[in-house]
Design a protein around this motif. Structure first.
Motif, PDB file in Angstrom:
ATOM      1  N   MET A   1      25.425   5.104  -3.381  1.00  0.00           N
ATOM      2  CA  MET A   1      23.992   5.316  -3.594  1.00  0.00           C
ATOM      3  C   MET A   1      23.599   6.711  -3.096  1.00  0.00           C
ATOM      4  O   MET A   1      23.979   7.117  -2.001  1.00  0.00           O
ATOM      5  N   ALA A   2      22.860   7.417  -3.916  1.00  0.00           N
ATOM      6  CA  ALA A   2      22.425   8.777  -3.554  1.00  0.00           C
ATOM      7  C   ALA A   2      21.441   8.732  -2.390  1.00  0.00           C
ATOM      8  O   ALA A   2      20.636   7.812  -2.276  1.00  0.00           O
ATOM      9  N   ARG A   3      21.544   9.735  -1.527  1.00  0.00           N
ATOM     10  CA  ARG A   3      20.575   9.903  -0.450  1.00  0.00           C
ATOM     11  C   ARG A   3      19.822  11.197  -0.713  1.00  0.00           C
ATOM     12  O   ARG A   3      20.408  12.271  -0.760  1.00  0.00           O
ATOM     13  N   MET A   4      18.519  11.085  -0.915  1.00  0.00           N
ATOM     14  CA  MET A   4      17.696  12.239  -1.254  1.00  0.00           C
ATOM     15  C   MET A   4      17.491  13.133  -0.032  1.00  0.00           C
ATOM     16  O   MET A   4      17.178  12.642   1.055  1.00  0.00           O
ATOM     17  N   LYS A   5      17.666  14.428  -0.243  1.00  0.00           N
ATOM     18  CA  LYS A   5      17.528  15.399   0.845  1.00  0.00           C
ATOM     19  C   LYS A   5      16.843  16.672   0.358  1.00  0.00           C
ATOM     20  O   LYS A   5      16.866  16.989  -0.828  1.00  0.00           O
ATOM     21  N   PHE A   6      16.246  17.392   1.300  1.00  0.00           N
ATOM     22  CA  PHE A   6      15.709  18.730   1.064  1.00  0.00           C
ATOM     23  C   PHE A   6      16.641  19.739   1.722  1.00  0.00           C
ATOM     24  O   PHE A   6      17.260  19.452   2.756  1.00  0.00           O
ATOM     25  N   LEU A   7      16.706  20.935   1.150  1.00  0.00           N
ATOM     26  CA  LEU A   7      17.394  22.046   1.795  1.00  0.00           C
ATOM     27  C   LEU A   7      16.688  23.326   1.383  1.00  0.00           C
ATOM     28  O   LEU A   7      16.428  23.539   0.201  1.00  0.00           O
ATOM     29  N   CYS A   8      16.354  24.164   2.366  1.00  0.00           N
ATOM     30  CA  CYS A   8      15.712  25.443   2.072  1.00  0.00           C
ATOM     31  C   CYS A   8      16.671  26.571   2.418  1.00  0.00           C
ATOM     32  O   CYS A   8      17.137  26.676   3.552  1.00  0.00           O
ATOM     33  N   ASP A   9      16.954  27.394   1.424  1.00  0.00           N
ATOM     34  CA  ASP A   9      17.866  28.537   1.570  1.00  0.00           C
ATOM     35  C   ASP A   9      17.058  29.729   2.090  1.00  0.00           C
ATOM     36  O   ASP A   9      16.280  30.329   1.360  1.00  0.00           O
ATOM     37  N   ASP A  10      17.246  30.068   3.364  1.00  0.00           N
ATOM     38  CA  ASP A  10      16.442  31.141   3.964  1.00  0.00           C
ATOM     39  C   ASP A  10      16.776  32.519   3.391  1.00  0.00           C
ATOM     40  O   ASP A  10      16.021  33.470   3.582  1.00  0.00           O
ATOM     41  N   GLU A  11      17.898  32.638   2.688  1.00  0.00           N
ATOM     42  CA  GLU A  11      18.235  33.913   2.055  1.00  0.00           C
ATOM     43  C   GLU A  11      17.429  34.145   0.776  1.00  0.00           C
ATOM     44  O   GLU A  11      17.366  35.256   0.263  1.00  0.00           O
ATOM     45  N   ARG A  12      16.830  33.071   0.257  1.00  0.00           N
ATOM     46  CA  ARG A  12      16.097  33.178  -1.007  1.00  0.00           C
ATOM     47  C   ARG A  12      14.586  33.025  -0.845  1.00  0.00           C
ATOM     48  O   ARG A  12      13.837  33.457  -1.723  1.00  0.00           O
ATOM     49  N   CYS A  13      14.129  32.374   0.218  1.00  0.00           N
ATOM     50  CA  CYS A  13      12.694  32.126   0.394  1.00  0.00           C
ATOM     51  C   CYS A  13      11.936  33.440   0.560  1.00  0.00           C
ATOM     52  O   CYS A  13      12.297  34.279   1.389  1.00  0.00           O
ATOM     53  N   ILE A  14      10.878  33.624  -0.243  1.00  0.00           N
ATOM     54  CA  ILE A  14      10.086  34.861  -0.193  1.00  0.00           C
ATOM     55  C   ILE A  14       8.678  34.609   0.357  1.00  0.00           C
ATOM     56  O   ILE A  14       7.803  35.444   0.223  1.00  0.00           O
ATOM     57  N   GLU A  15       8.472  33.448   0.962  1.00  0.00           N
ATOM     58  CA  GLU A  15       7.202  33.115   1.620  1.00  0.00           C
ATOM     59  C   GLU A  15       6.010  33.194   0.644  1.00  0.00           C
ATOM     60  O   GLU A  15       4.940  33.661   0.995  1.00  0.00           O
ATOM     61  N   CYS A  16       6.213  32.734  -0.586  1.00  0.00           N
ATOM     62  CA  CYS A  16       5.123  32.784  -1.575  1.00  0.00           C
ATOM     63  C   CYS A  16       4.170  31.606  -1.440  1.00  0.00           C
ATOM     64  O   CYS A  16       3.065  31.628  -1.994  1.00  0.00           O
ATOM     65  N   ASN A  17       4.594  30.547  -0.746  1.00  0.00           N
ATOM     66  CA  ASN A  17       3.784  29.346  -0.522  1.00  0.00           C
ATOM     67  C   ASN A  17       3.483  28.563  -1.795  1.00  0.00           C
ATOM     68  O   ASN A  17       2.558  27.749  -1.818  1.00  0.00           O
ATOM     69  N   ALA A  18       4.257  28.774  -2.847  1.00  0.00           N
ATOM     70  CA  ALA A  18       4.068  27.992  -4.073  1.00  0.00           C
ATOM     71  C   ALA A  18       4.359  26.516  -3.820  1.00  0.00           C
ATOM     72  O   ALA A  18       3.697  25.640  -4.385  1.00  0.00           O
ATOM     73  N   CYS A  19       5.329  26.232  -2.968  1.00  0.00           N
ATOM     74  CA  CYS A  19       5.676  24.842  -2.652  1.00  0.00           C
ATOM     75  C   CYS A  19       4.531  24.133  -1.949  1.00  0.00           C
ATOM     76  O   CYS A  19       4.233  22.959  -2.216  1.00  0.00           O
ATOM     77  N   VAL A  20       3.867  24.852  -1.049  1.00  0.00           N
ATOM     78  CA  VAL A  20       2.734  24.281  -0.308  1.00  0.00           C
ATOM     79  C   VAL A  20       1.578  23.962  -1.262  1.00  0.00           C
ATOM     80  O   VAL A  20       0.999  22.878  -1.234  1.00  0.00           O
ATOM     81  N   THR A  21       1.264  24.927  -2.118  1.00  0.00           N
ATOM     82  CA  THR A  21       0.166  24.753  -3.064  1.00  0.00           C
ATOM     83  C   THR A  21       0.463  23.645  -4.068  1.00  0.00           C
ATOM     84  O   THR A  21      -0.406  22.830  -4.383  1.00  0.00           O
ATOM     85  N   ALA A  22       1.704  23.600  -4.565  1.00  0.00           N
ATOM     86  CA  ALA A  22       2.087  22.574  -5.533  1.00  0.00           C
ATOM     87  C   ALA A  22       1.936  21.184  -4.943  1.00  0.00           C
ATOM     88  O   ALA A  22       1.429  20.263  -5.602  1.00  0.00           O
ATOM     89  N   CYS A  23       2.346  21.013  -3.696  1.00  0.00           N
ATOM     90  CA  CYS A  23       2.251  19.716  -3.031  1.00  0.00           C
ATOM     91  C   CYS A  23       0.795  19.280  -2.880  1.00  0.00           C
ATOM     92  O   CYS A  23       0.437  18.138  -3.181  1.00  0.00           O
ATOM     93  N   LYS A  24      -0.049  20.193  -2.407  1.00  0.00           N
ATOM     94  CA  LYS A  24      -1.457  19.838  -2.186  1.00  0.00           C
ATOM     95  C   LYS A  24      -2.153  19.479  -3.498  1.00  0.00           C
ATOM     96  O   LYS A  24      -2.945  18.541  -3.559  1.00  0.00           O
ATOM     97  N   ASN A  25      -1.836  20.217  -4.564  1.00  0.00           N
ATOM     98  CA  ASN A  25      -2.473  19.949  -5.852  1.00  0.00           C
ATOM     99  C   ASN A  25      -1.956  18.666  -6.490  1.00  0.00           C
ATOM    100  O   ASN A  25      -2.741  17.898  -7.063  1.00  0.00           O
ATOM    101  N   GLU A  26      -0.665  18.443  -6.417  1.00  0.00           N
ATOM    102  CA  GLU A  26      -0.068  17.273  -7.069  1.00  0.00           C
ATOM    103  C   GLU A  26      -0.560  15.968  -6.474  1.00  0.00           C
ATOM    104  O   GLU A  26      -0.797  14.992  -7.178  1.00  0.00           O
ATOM    105  N   HIS A  27      -0.712  15.952  -5.142  1.00  0.00           N
ATOM    106  CA  HIS A  27      -1.050  14.703  -4.458  1.00  0.00           C
ATOM    107  C   HIS A  27      -2.498  14.641  -3.980  1.00  0.00           C
ATOM    108  O   HIS A  27      -2.898  13.650  -3.367  1.00  0.00           O
ATOM    109  N   GLU A  28      -3.257  15.705  -4.244  1.00  0.00           N
ATOM    110  CA  GLU A  28      -4.652  15.773  -3.793  1.00  0.00           C
ATOM    111  C   GLU A  28      -4.736  15.454  -2.295  1.00  0.00           C
ATOM    112  O   GLU A  28      -5.477  14.589  -1.852  1.00  0.00           O
TER     113      GLU A  28
END
Length: 204
Positions: A1-28
């Protein structure tokens, strides 16, 4: 059975905060609650890096260990969810979590925490899938729709990865190997005026 995980690659993150905005908008998400945030390490210093942080859906979640009403539960996919109907807002989970994932509303009376809220890996909650009650309490259930969390899908540099932990690990492992190969043979800039030594190349 798959175990869902997050991983953030610090070599690629550009601090654009798109992930933060997407989460707030998607779930209100209510005002004062951030299920996901971008943290910058060594801000303004050499080697500065940013990472996107939310609930990491631990295999042995400390939040669940300290909850006095047992409102936390783990799904078959390894996603850590909670039941807001059971939550009493004691805040123990907030102090136990090393990632600061549990959030509490900040628009209430001082000292009144209210119901805890956190990242659900876009998996909804204990309510019936796609019901109005589920969306109101936990947001959209994208996993039941066969989709990944929107924060990862909206990441323009693919720094934030989400999905089966084994697949995520393989992707990151391949990136690390490619970077190691690249660093062993850095690209030499073609400059005609003798800057070679600055790039580790000695001119005769």
């Amino acid at each position: 059975m798959a175990r869902m995980k997050f991983l953030c690659d610090d070599e690629r993150c550009i601090e654009c905060n798109a992930c933060v905005t997407a989460c707030k908008n998607e779930h209100e998400v209510p005002w004062g609650v951030n299920r996901r945030r971008v943290v910058t390490l060594d801000d303004g210093q050499p080697g500065e890096k940013s990472i996107s942080v939310a609930c990491m859906h631990c295999s042995d979640p400390p939040c669940a260990a300290v909850c006095p009403v047992d409102c936390f539960y783990v799904t078959e996919d390894g996603v850590v969810l909670h039941d807001k109907d059971l939550c009493i807002g004691c805040g123990y989970c907030f102090y136990a979590c090393p990632f600061g994932a549990p959030q509490f509303p900040q628009n209430g009376t001082f000292g009144v925490r209210g119901k805890m809220d956190k990242c659900t890996f876009c998996a909804g909650g204990p309510e019936e899938d796609f019901s109005e009650a589920e969306f109101e309490k936990y947001g959209r259930n994208r996993l039941a729709e066969g989709k990944l969390p929107l924060c990862a899908e909206m990441c323009s540099t693919k720094a934030l990865l989400a999905g089966d932990g084994d697949v995520i690990a393989d992707i990151f492992r391949e990136r690390v190997v490619r970077r190691a190969d690249r660093d062993e043979k850095p690209a030499q800039p073609k400059v005609p005026w003798g800057w070679g030594p600055a790039y580790g190349e000695k001119k005769p």
